[in-house]
Design a protein around this motif. Structure first.
Motif, mmCIF file in Angstrom:
data_model
loop_
_atom_site.group_PDB
_atom_site.id
_atom_site.type_symbol
_atom_site.label_atom_id
_atom_site.label_comp_id
_atom_site.label_asym_id
_atom_site.label_seq_id
_atom_site.Cartn_x
_atom_site.Cartn_y
_atom_site.Cartn_z
ATOM 1 N N THR A 1 -18.804 37.379 -4.428
ATOM 2 C CA THR A 1 -19.077 36.313 -3.460
ATOM 3 C C THR A 1 -20.547 36.320 -3.030
ATOM 4 O OG1 THR A 1 -18.299 37.749 -1.648
ATOM 5 C CG2 THR A 1 -16.703 36.218 -2.617
ATOM 6 N N LYS A 2 -21.110 37.514 -2.852
ATOM 7 C CA LYS A 2 -22.525 37.588 -2.450
ATOM 8 C C LYS A 2 -23.430 37.035 -3.546
ATOM 9 C CE LYS A 2 -22.451 41.439 0.852
ATOM 10 N NZ LYS A 2 -22.920 42.831 1.099
ATOM 11 N N ALA A 3 -23.178 37.442 -4.773
ATOM 12 C CA ALA A 3 -24.022 36.984 -5.876
ATOM 13 C C ALA A 3 -23.895 35.476 -6.064
ATOM 14 C CB ALA A 3 -23.630 37.707 -7.158
ATOM 15 N N ILE B 1 -14.181 24.530 -2.299
ATOM 16 C CA ILE B 1 -12.841 25.004 -1.934
ATOM 17 C C ILE B 1 -12.714 26.498 -2.179
ATOM 18 C CG2 ILE B 1 -10.423 24.905 -2.657
ATOM 19 C CD1 ILE B 1 -10.967 21.853 -3.178
ATOM 20 N N MET B 2 -13.089 26.945 -3.374
ATOM 21 C CA MET B 2 -12.963 28.366 -3.683
ATOM 22 C C MET B 2 -13.958 29.213 -2.888
ATOM 23 S SD MET B 2 -10.491 29.403 -5.382
ATOM 24 C CE MET B 2 -9.070 28.579 -6.119
ATOM 25 N N ALA B 3 -15.088 28.628 -2.513
ATOM 26 C CA ALA B 3 -16.026 29.364 -1.661
ATOM 27 C C ALA B 3 -15.399 29.682 -0.313
ATOM 28 C CB ALA B 3 -17.304 28.550 -1.473
ATOM 29 N N VAL B 4 -14.617 28.751 0.207
ATOM 30 C CA VAL B 4 -13.944 28.979 1.494
ATOM 31 C C VAL B 4 -12.765 29.930 1.320
ATOM 32 C CG1 VAL B 4 -12.531 27.862 3.258
ATOM 33 C CG2 VAL B 4 -14.693 26.818 2.548
ATOM 34 N N LEU B 5 -11.929 29.704 0.314
ATOM 35 C CA LEU B 5 -10.740 30.540 0.147
ATOM 36 C C LEU B 5 -11.079 31.979 -0.200
ATOM 37 C CD1 LEU B 5 -8.335 28.111 -1.763
ATOM 38 C CD2 LEU B 5 -8.281 28.756 0.651
ATOM 39 N N THR C 1 -16.362 33.494 0.761
ATOM 40 C CA THR C 1 -17.789 33.495 0.438
ATOM 41 C C THR C 1 -18.585 32.882 1.586
ATOM 42 O OG1 THR C 1 -17.240 33.256 -1.903
ATOM 43 C CG2 THR C 1 -19.496 32.677 -1.247
ATOM 44 N N ILE C 2 -18.002 31.887 2.219
ATOM 45 C CA ILE C 2 -18.619 31.204 3.355
ATOM 46 C C ILE C 2 -18.196 31.915 4.636
ATOM 47 C CG2 ILE C 2 -18.891 28.994 4.541
ATOM 48 C CD1 ILE C 2 -19.919 29.032 1.651
ATOM 49 N N ALA C 3 -19.148 32.192 5.496
ATOM 50 C CA ALA C 3 -18.845 32.829 6.778
ATOM 51 C C ALA C 3 -17.905 31.935 7.586
ATOM 52 C CB ALA C 3 -20.136 33.080 7.556
#
Length: 789
Positions: A584-586, A614-618, A621-623
């Protein structure tokens, strides 16, 4: 043949069942005393329809008579002319299912006729059908049932009246269609009455043995490894056809469809009749005719009528449109009350009957069907102040039912294949609406049994053709996670942990070590059938650094970490948590565009999709503090590559995870629009759609409970519950859903702009919380009032 068969089914539909769970434990420890048998004068791997018969004599009617039965490809069993069951449940050669049934209700004192149709579609078999060769087996459960065992005392004949037809469906429809051939039956060659006690089988030949039946884990050099069926028998219930829409060459009224007014077709006449079932269905059509020697009757089935460009449009309209689809052909022999029924189910809303008579008039006595599918029982209820939600419920439930048989189907008309992507959504619907987890368990096992040497599950299974979809292996892991959250069966779940390790091992071997994202990947990296993903594959999946699939992996790793921690595997749990964090960080550093506040599909930031956000939230990855702003862009930015109906399931999950669940209710317009154009089941994707009935599009049935009512499992085994409603513009909702220990019920009404009141009931022995606008109420077993301003 079919008359007695379906009269019996009408009785069975009202709750009488022959399915038994009793299995002599010795039969699971050694080879059976029966034999796999076959027809000796027929090619063993080619197309063929066979009938097997045996007479047994009983001094008295037994209280129970347990048998175990299976066949390759398939069978339908008759006892004294009455249909008992069909099978086997589809599996593979290592897990070949057998049914256990009690045939005592069909037996009589004296002579009894045991008979079965067995068919092998050969190279024309559905892709969902794995096969070895033609074979049939019955094993009595104990000494008293040994007389029924299959061996050389059984008689057999190949039914030469059958030949395959409708073998070019994919070409005519210009679509992927792999459900097997239609049935072409020449009644003049049919051995009418073959399953009845008085039938003369003196010219039949003795069956020959193929091999000794071996239960799973026993023996060597086996052709099939027998495994007990782990789901109930399929439902079969009478279904009348509804409406005559168009005729040519004859006058027909709807009374014909009611079975009260036979249709007479004169000699040397051509007739065409279009019948509208009014809703999509999966059923065995039954046709009864008298006379008509030399006639031809073709039944063609379709979900929707098509224009000259093979496009659909309004599903209720028929003018200027044609029936193009799977078909069967029946050639009458002039006999009385000849009954034609299909070997396998047909999917249709419309049926066109094309009749051509010769020198003898034909009478169509009746035409009806028997609905078939997994015997799900709707136990959940949902209602609201928006009555249109009930229409969505009805169409969604029909979709879910038609996409569930011996496996979950992606679509019943075109494929009847079980894919993890569809199946995860279907299984959750099953849990919330029916509480029945048996087909979900079988699906998890099916995919477990499908694994290829590099550790991935196959992209669909059972399947006679190899297909691997790496993201679908991740959805299989999510299915196991879902099962663990909603059911208490740690032994069942724990067996899959090594397989989960292997899946993650494959992904780790495909890492781009320098960038910390996934690199180029093999196989078919399908994500969603949106038009701007070629063949459903997002940018970067094949050539490296796909944010969508990298973050999908992180999402699944986080679920797996919880599983492993539960089972005391702290090291593996930490490993998966750390890997998810690295991914997620990369991905955030390389793909997140802060100016747009959106996640790009690859580090080059040339492509942006709803899927990536969508996958960034699930995947977290997103604060948490930024999730709402990101998801608002996902919803509002029309330049993003959009999700289709399938991926809306994950869009909804991401809205909920961001605290934006209230945005779900407006999205139901996509389903309302399908109903407006006459769909009676939900389509595969936005128009133009191939399949009019696709499992993943039934997701509102899950969302009603998990999103609108906010009911979810808050801990493993559903020991605690969280209820966090997202009513959107709804003013009131009332719902109940099954829980392993009872029911969860909510009855809620808004108070003004921000308040809510009503009642919540959860089973005794569990606890939970109710959350509304930042306020939390503790829940205990029983009914409690909710009153929040």
């Amino acid at each position: 043949m079919f008359q007695r068969f379906y009269l019996l089914l009408a009785i069975l539909a009202f709750g009488c069942t022959v399915y038994a769970q009793e299995i002599n434990p010795e039969l699971l420890k050694r080879h059976w005393t029966a034999s796999w048998i076959t027809c000796p004068d027929a090619p063993q791997k080619d197309y063929g329809v066979f009938h097997f018969r045996k007479q047994i004599n009983l001094e008295q009617v037994p209280n129970k008579f347990i048998i175990h039965i299976s066949a390759d490809n398939r069978y339908r069993l008759f006892v004294n002319g009455q249909s008992v069951c069909f099978g086997p449940a589809r599996g593979d050669l290592v897990n070949w299912y057998f049914e256990t049934v009690d045939i005592a209700p069909f037996l009589q004192k004296g002579n009894n006729t045991i008979a079965s149709t067995v068919w092998n579609m050969g190279t024309l078999a559905p892709v969902a059908q794995i096969s070895n060769q033609t074979g049939f087996v019955i094993q009595g459960d104990s000494d008293k049932e040994q007389a029924i065992n299959t061996n050389s005392t059984w008689k057999v004949i190949q039914n030469k009246s059958y030949s395959p037809c409708s073998t070019d469906n994919g070409e005519r429809l210009q679509a992927y269609m792999v459900i097997g051939p239609g049935d072409h039956i020449d009644a003049s060659k049919y051995p009418w009455g073959w399953e009845q006690a008085g039938f003369n089988d003196s010219n039949w030949i003795n069956a020959v043995g193929v091999t000794s039946p071996s239960p799973y884990g026993i023996g060597t050099d086996n052709l099939w490894q027998l495994t007990p069926r782990n789901i109930p028998l399929m439902e079969e219930s009478m279904q009348r056809m509804q409406k005559i829409r168009k005729t040519d060459g004859v006058t027909v009224t709807d009374k014909f469809l009611q079975g009260t007014n036979p249709l007479k077709v004169p000699a040397n006449t051509k007739v065409s009749i279009l019948i509208d079932q009014e809703v999509n269905t999966t059923a065995f059509p039954i046709l009864s005719v008298t006379g008509g020697k030399g006639s031809s009757i073709q039944l063609t089935y379709t979900e929707a009528l098509l224009d000259k460009n093979l496009q659909k449009g309004d599903r209720n309209k028929i003018e200027g449109l044609s029936v193009i689809g799977n078909y069967d052909i029946f050639l009458p022999d002039g006999g009385t009350n000849r009954q034609f029924g299909t070997l396998w189910l047909r999917t249709y809303r419309y049926i066109q009957i094309d009749i051509s008579t010769a020198d003898e008039a034909l009478t169509i006595n009746d035409l009806y069907a028997y609905f078939t599918g997994y015997p799900f029982e709707q136990k959940a209820q949902f209602s609201s102040n928006d009555k249109s939600l009930q229409d969505i419920w009805n169409v969604g439930w029909r979709t879910a039912r038609l996409c569930a048989g011996e496996t979950y189907y992606d679509c019943p008309y075109y494929e009847q294949l079980q894919y993890p992507g569809d199946t995860r959504i279907q299984a959750l619907i099953s849990l919330y609406v029916t509480g029945d987890d048996r087909l979900m368990r079988k699906a998890i096992l099916d995919f477990y049994n499908s694994r290829v040497p590099d550790g991935l599950t196959q992209g669909r299974y059972p399947s006679s053709r190899l297909q691997v979809i790496p993201p679908y292996s991740l959805y299989w892991v999510s299915m196991i996670y879902d099962y663990w959250m909603y059911r208490q069966d740690d032994a069942f779940v724990a067996q899959f942990l090594p397989a989960i390790d292997a899946i993650f091992g494959w992904y780790e071997n495909n890492m781009d070590k320098e960038r910390g994202m996934l690199g180029p990947m093999t196989w078919w990296n399908f994500t969603d059938y949106t038009d701007r993903f070629p063949n459903g594959v997002p940018p970067g999946a094949d050539d490296g650094n796909s944010s969508v699939i990298t973050l999908h992996l992180a999402y699944t790793l986080n679920q797996a970490a919880q599983l492993y921690k539960h089972f005391g595997k702290e090291c593996e749990a930490d490993q998966y948590t750390n890997l998810a964090t690295e991914l997620t960080k990369a991905t955030y550093n390389l793909c997140f565009d802060k100016t747009r506040n959106e996640m790009a599909d690859t580090p080059e930031k040339k492509s942006f999709s709803q899927h990536a956000g969508i996958m960034a939230v699930l995947s977290n990855t997103i604060a948490d503090s930024e999730k709402q702003s990101v998801m608002r862009n996902v919803v509002d930015d029309t330049s993003l590559i959009p999700v289709t109906f399938y991926y809306r399931f994950y869009l909804t999950q991401a809205l909920k995870a961001s605290g934006l669940g209230d945005l779900y209710y407006p999205s139901l317009d996509y389903w309302r629009d399908m109903i407006k154009i006459g769909l009676t089941t939900f389509a595969e994707k936005p128009e133009p759609a191939r399949s009019d009935c696709h499992a993943w599009s039934a997701s509102p049935l899950y969302d009603y409970f998990a999103i609108i009512c906010g009911i979810s499992s808050a801990s493993p085994n559903y020991k605690t519950v969280k209820i966090e409603p997202s009513l959107g513009e709804l003013k009131e909702v009332s719902a109940s859903t099954p829980h392993p220990q009872g029911e969860i019920k909510v009855d809620l009404k808004r108070q003004g702009l921000k308040g809510i009141m009503g009642t919540v009931e959860i089973p005794s022995g569990i606890t939970g919380i109710f959350v509304w606008n930042g306020q939390t109420i503790q829940l205990n077993g029983g009914t409690q009032k909710i009153d929040l301003k």
